[in-house]
Design a protein around this motif. Structure first.
Motif, PDB file in Angstrom:
ATOM      1  N   GLU A  80      -4.121 -41.217 -18.420  1.00  0.00           N
ATOM      2  CA  GLU A  80      -4.378 -39.769 -18.299  1.00  0.00           C
ATOM      3  C   GLU A  80      -4.598 -39.364 -16.843  1.00  0.00           C
ATOM      4  O   GLU A  80      -4.126 -38.331 -16.400  1.00  0.00           O
ATOM      5  CB  GLU A  80      -5.630 -39.382 -19.120  1.00  0.00           C
ATOM      6  N   LEU A  81      -5.344 -40.203 -16.111  1.00  0.00           N
ATOM      7  CA  LEU A  81      -5.609 -39.911 -14.697  1.00  0.00           C
ATOM      8  C   LEU A  81      -4.314 -39.851 -13.900  1.00  0.00           C
ATOM      9  O   LEU A  81      -4.142 -39.005 -13.021  1.00  0.00           O
ATOM     10  CB  LEU A  81      -6.510 -40.988 -14.084  1.00  0.00           C
ATOM     11  N   VAL A  82      -3.422 -40.796 -14.218  1.00  0.00           N
ATOM     12  CA  VAL A  82      -2.169 -40.887 -13.475  1.00  0.00           C
ATOM     13  C   VAL A  82      -1.217 -39.767 -13.891  1.00  0.00           C
ATOM     14  O   VAL A  82      -0.513 -39.191 -13.061  1.00  0.00           O
ATOM     15  CB  VAL A  82      -1.524 -42.277 -13.690  1.00  0.00           C
ATOM     16  N   LEU A  83      -1.233 -39.427 -15.173  1.00  0.00           N
ATOM     17  CA  LEU A  83      -0.345 -38.378 -15.693  1.00  0.00           C
ATOM     18  C   LEU A  83      -0.624 -37.041 -15.015  1.00  0.00           C
ATOM     19  O   LEU A  83       0.274 -36.329 -14.595  1.00  0.00           O
ATOM     20  CB  LEU A  83      -0.540 -38.260 -17.205  1.00  0.00           C
ATOM     21  N   PHE A 173       5.741 -41.116 -14.335  1.00  0.00           N
ATOM     22  CA  PHE A 173       5.424 -40.100 -15.344  1.00  0.00           C
ATOM     23  C   PHE A 173       4.354 -39.127 -14.831  1.00  0.00           C
ATOM     24  O   PHE A 173       3.897 -38.255 -15.558  1.00  0.00           O
ATOM     25  CB  PHE A 173       4.990 -40.715 -16.688  1.00  0.00           C
ATOM     26  N   MET A 174       4.020 -39.278 -13.569  1.00  0.00           N
ATOM     27  CA  MET A 174       3.016 -38.424 -12.938  1.00  0.00           C
ATOM     28  C   MET A 174       3.559 -37.011 -12.839  1.00  0.00           C
ATOM     29  O   MET A 174       4.695 -36.814 -12.381  1.00  0.00           O
ATOM     30  CB  MET A 174       2.777 -38.980 -11.537  1.00  0.00           C
ATOM     31  N   GLN A 182      12.985 -39.064 -11.307  1.00  0.00           N
ATOM     32  CA  GLN A 182      13.247 -38.806 -12.720  1.00  0.00           C
ATOM     33  C   GLN A 182      11.984 -39.145 -13.505  1.00  0.00           C
ATOM     34  O   GLN A 182      11.483 -40.266 -13.407  1.00  0.00           O
ATOM     35  CB  GLN A 182      14.362 -39.739 -13.202  1.00  0.00           C
ATOM     36  N   LEU A 183      11.505 -38.188 -14.297  1.00  0.00           N
ATOM     37  CA  LEU A 183      10.350 -38.473 -15.132  1.00  0.00           C
ATOM     38  C   LEU A 183      10.714 -39.567 -16.125  1.00  0.00           C
ATOM     39  O   LEU A 183      11.715 -39.458 -16.828  1.00  0.00           O
ATOM     40  CB  LEU A 183       9.914 -37.227 -15.911  1.00  0.00           C
TER      41      LEU A 183
END
Lengths: 233, 199
Positions: A80-83, A173-174, A182-183
């Protein structure tokens, strides 16, 4: 979302890697995962000295900075932190901690490297034509990364496999303003910061990239993750 | 004219023990050389063929030509960086730059602190700079090939903090490299020359 948990509990990373808890060894919610091999086990492809600095200084450094930024928090969800990194400290150090966690988990001594699972190999062939073509694209992306960053193989939102490169410690994915990658949800990543290869390869990044496939631990590369962050709303 | 790869202003061993011979050999003969070669290849047959390096940096930046900018700016940055160092250098400056540092930073120690912070906080690959902005000295950091001339400033001093600049000698200890650069390597004569031209 942060929920309190006793410090002695194992911290479970989103990718189901259990980090053994050693009381007193960390000042925050994150602990350094154990190295799954000896420092010299990746030679001659990655040298012992690089392994020692990379794990004990760089990886450890990101963890320490991340924990300091989350002071007082007993547990946190790394994915979650990285997202959705709240500031540049979380972005750089959360990303750094996540990326290195994945990196060190997917390497092993060359004799144990084996080959990708049939499922993964089929997916690679479907998306790139062949393993060789995948590695070629991977190498091209690695060369194109100007300055510090990573190259990734992962799952795109449509389920296909893709290759992308991120700058610095960004994870693919950040969700940040200046996305130029690219996500994707990465299951394999290669550090192309100079610290990852300079002692042994100096300026020859492409030699390092070519050599690295010898020590990829394909058994640790997940086939697919249906609950990866890109599927969350 | 082609961008030139000038030889180092000193011997490859001259900056030892702070920066080793191997570092200078690879940094100059491989990294810097490649930026020069790639930039020259890219300008061949274009209207920038006869421009000097600084002009190519400005034009490529303005045109958003990132590939050319990266190589031309890195060629410029490295050429400047070598001259910013000398054997037996470093320590407190004298001359006009010393007075201006006291004026704009309060003291050399305050300038040193800010310059080291710039070097240490350029996340990833980058540079720390002391520049003249037209009316005062400023310390900046840039990322990648970034250069303050694109902001209209006049560079006086730079320090390369790409890992290739220090990894063989310092490994992860970038902070020590930054301190050593200021204490033992800075060519303040060159900085004073740049300052005289800038003002």
């Amino acid at each position: 979302m942060i929920t309190p948990a006793p410090v002695a509990e194992c911290i479970v990373l989103q990718d189901c890697i259990q980090v053994p808890s050693t009381p007193g060894k960390s000042n925050g919610p994150f602990l350094l995962p154990n190295l799954l091999f000896g420092y010299s086990d990746l030679e001659p492809y990655i040298d012992q000295a690089t392994m020692m600095y990379h794990y004990n200084k760089h990886f450890n450094g990101y963890m320490t900075n991340l924990n300091n930024a989350l002071k007082g928090t007993l547990s946190a969800n790394l994915t979650e932190l990285v997202l959705n990194p709240t500031d540049s400290t979380i972005r750089n150090n959360g990303g750094g901690f996540y990326n290195h966690g994945l990196f060190f988990r997917i390497m092993c001594t060359a004799s144990r490297s084996e080959t990708p699972s049939k499922l993964l190999e089929d997916a690679i062939i479907k998306s790139f034509g062949s393993m060789a073509q995948m590695k070629q694209q991977f190498a091209a992306q690695a060369s194109s990364r100007f300055g510090s960053g990573w190259v990734w193989l992962g799952v795109l939102p449509d389920g296909k496999l893709g290759i992308t490169t991120t700058a610095n410690q960004d994870t693919p994915f950040m969700k940040v303003q200046d996305i130029q990658y690219q996500l994707m949800y990465p299951f394999l990543g290669l550090d192309v910061w100079e610290h990852a290869y300079y002692l042994n390869y100096q300026n020859q990044r492409s030699s390092y990239v070519d050599a690295w496939w010898n020590i990829v631990n394909w058994s640790q590369v997940p086939k697919k993750n249906n609950s990866h962050p890109l599927h969350k709303t | 004219m082609k961008i030139e790869l000038a030889p180092l202003p000193y011997d490859y061993t001259a900056l030892e023990p702070k920066i080793g011979k191997r570092t200078l050999e690879i940094h100059h003969d491989k990294h810097h050389a490649k930026y020069v070669n790639v930039a020259n290849q890219m300008i061949e047959g274009t209207d920038m063929e006869k421009d000097d390096c600084a002009t190519i940096v400005m034009k490529s930046h303005k045109a958003g030509n990132q590939g050319l900018f990266n190589n031309a700016a890195q060629a410029w940055n490295h050429d400047f960086y070598w001259k910013c160092m000398k054997p037996g250098g470093g320590g407190k400056p004298t001359g006009a730059i010393a007075d201006q540092i006291n004026k704009d930073f309060g003291s050399y120690d305050e300038f040193k602190k800010q310059f080291e912070v710039a070097g240490n906080t350029a996340f990833g690959s980058g540079w720390a700079w002391l520049s003249w902005d037209g009316s005062k000295l400023v310390v900046d950091k840039t990322i990648g090939a970034g250069n303050p001339i694109t902001d209209g400033k006049k560079p006086l001093l730079t320090m390369d903090v790409w890992e290739h600049a220090y990894y063989l000698d310092y490994q992860n200890m970038r902070a020590t490299y930054c301190t050593d650069f200021l204490d033992s390597l800075v060519n303040w004569d060159f900085v004073n020359q740049n300052f005289a031209s800038a003002k």
